[in-house]
Motif scaffolding. Structure first.
Motif, PDB file in Angstrom:
ATOM      1  N   VAL A 267       0.822  -1.230   0.000  1.00  0.00           N
ATOM      2  CA  VAL A 267       0.000   0.000   0.000  1.00  0.00           C
ATOM      3  C   VAL A 267       0.849   1.270   0.000  1.00  0.00           C
ATOM      4  CG1 VAL A 267      -2.086  -0.922   1.091  1.00  0.00           C
ATOM      5  CG2 VAL A 267      -0.264  -0.002   2.530  1.00  0.00           C
ATOM      6  N   HIS A 268       2.089   1.147   0.435  1.00  0.00           N
ATOM      7  CA  HIS A 268       2.960   2.327   0.515  1.00  0.00           C
ATOM      8  C   HIS A 268       3.918   2.440  -0.669  1.00  0.00           C
ATOM      9  CE1 HIS A 268       1.497   3.189   4.467  1.00  0.00           C
ATOM     10  NE2 HIS A 268       2.024   2.132   5.028  1.00  0.00           N
ATOM     11  N   LYS A 269       3.736   1.604  -1.703  1.00  0.00           N
ATOM     12  CA  LYS A 269       4.813   1.512  -2.702  1.00  0.00           C
ATOM     13  C   LYS A 269       5.037   2.777  -3.520  1.00  0.00           C
ATOM     14  CE  LYS A 269       2.588  -1.115  -6.479  1.00  0.00           C
ATOM     15  NZ  LYS A 269       1.284  -1.410  -5.808  1.00  0.00           N
TER      16      LYS A 269
ATOM     17  N   ASN B 196      -3.816  -1.717  20.689  1.00  0.00           N
ATOM     18  CA  ASN B 196      -2.421  -1.853  20.240  1.00  0.00           C
ATOM     19  C   ASN B 196      -1.900  -0.524  19.707  1.00  0.00           C
ATOM     20  OD1 ASN B 196       0.045  -3.068  19.442  1.00  0.00           O
ATOM     21  ND2 ASN B 196      -0.786  -3.440  17.395  1.00  0.00           N
ATOM     22  N   ARG B 197      -2.730   0.180  18.910  1.00  0.00           N
ATOM     23  CA  ARG B 197      -2.306   1.480  18.364  1.00  0.00           C
ATOM     24  C   ARG B 197      -2.008   2.470  19.494  1.00  0.00           C
ATOM     25  NH1 ARG B 197      -1.207   1.613  12.881  1.00  0.00           N
ATOM     26  NH2 ARG B 197      -1.841   3.784  12.831  1.00  0.00           N
ATOM     27  N   GLU B 198      -2.828   2.408  20.560  1.00  0.00           N
ATOM     28  CA  GLU B 198      -2.600   3.305  21.704  1.00  0.00           C
ATOM     29  C   GLU B 198      -1.302   2.975  22.421  1.00  0.00           C
ATOM     30  OE1 GLU B 198      -7.350   4.060  22.604  1.00  0.00           O
ATOM     31  OE2 GLU B 198      -6.140   2.964  24.079  1.00  0.00           O
TER      32      GLU B 198
ATOM     33  N   SER C  49      -1.580  -3.288  13.024  1.00  0.00           N
ATOM     34  CA  SER C  49      -2.678  -3.149  12.064  1.00  0.00           C
ATOM     35  C   SER C  49      -3.545  -1.958  12.423  1.00  0.00           C
ATOM     36  CB  SER C  49      -3.561  -4.394  12.073  1.00  0.00           C
ATOM     37  OG  SER C  49      -2.789  -5.552  11.893  1.00  0.00           O
ATOM     38  N   ASP C  50      -4.116  -1.307  11.390  1.00  0.00           N
ATOM     39  CA  ASP C  50      -4.894  -0.089  11.644  1.00  0.00           C
ATOM     40  C   ASP C  50      -6.406  -0.266  11.544  1.00  0.00           C
ATOM     41  OD1 ASP C  50      -5.101  -0.303   8.885  1.00  0.00           O
ATOM     42  OD2 ASP C  50      -3.826   1.429   8.471  1.00  0.00           O
ATOM     43  N   ALA C  51      -6.893  -1.448  11.148  1.00  0.00           N
ATOM     44  CA  ALA C  51      -8.340  -1.658  10.998  1.00  0.00           C
ATOM     45  C   ALA C  51      -8.622  -3.164  10.928  1.00  0.00           C
ATOM     46  CB  ALA C  51      -8.821  -0.983   9.720  1.00  0.00           C
TER      47      ALA C  51
HETATM   48 MG    MG Z   1       0.029   1.752   9.003  1.00  0.00          MG
END
Ligand code: MG
Ligand code: GTP
Length: 138
Positions: free
Chosen positions: A51-53, A84-86, A117-119
């Motif tokens: 996704v970041h390419k 986890n994000r927190e 992971s974000d979602a």
């Molecule tokens: Mg990310």
């Protein structure tokens, strides 16, 4: 009960921080249900971060992820993805809150010690990228 995917990145593994980082997860009610130490191939790192390419930092990110081993994990708990994000803190350690993993340990935005992971969709996808169902021991 929710599951999320986590990576302890090369910068942290190199500095012998695996235990301290897993302790943060456990103290906050997340349970590792699968974990392994791997040295990612270039193909794995490029696929994982596909996704970041197009982003300017993609090349540097891939190089950093394959430079030395990582620990990949599945964490389980109530609201595991957000929790986890927190616990990780902001991507850039300069913006990370006190007590977060990135505030405590990250060196820079690239070498920021952990991935999470974000979602729900990305969590499911990322878990499958590194683990088979029989490796998840809840
Ligand atoms: Mg990310
Ligand atoms: P992840 O949990 O790793 O996905 O972090 P994030 O969701 O907080 O950040 P994002 O998905 O936007 O970026 C993925 C990763 O790319 C980050 O964790 C950083 O290591 C890296 N990254 C993001 N922005 C930059 C940047 O400007 N420079 C460099 N070198 N790396 C960056």
């Amino acid at each position: 009960i929710e599951r999320t995917f986590s990576i302890i990145k090369p910068d942290a593994v190199r500095r012998n921080l695996i235990g301290q980082i897993i302790a943060k997860f456990e103290e906050n009610g997340l349970r590792p249900i699968a974990l392994k130490k791997i040295h990612m191939t270039r193909e794995q790192a490029e696929g994982f971060y596909a996704v970041h390419k197009e982003r300017p930092f993609f090349g540097e990110l891939v190089e950093q992820m394959i430079a030395s081993p990582v620990v990949v994990q599945v964490l389980e708990g109530e609201g595991a993805i957000l929790k986890n994000r927190e616990i990780m803190g902001a991507t850039n350690p300069e913006n990370a809150a006190e007590g977060t993993i990135r505030k405590l340990f990250a060196l820079s935005v690239g070498e920021n010690s952990v991935h999470g992971s974000d979602a729900p969709e990305t969590a499911a996808q990322e878990i499958k990228f590194f683990f088979s169902d029989d490796e998840l021991v809840g």
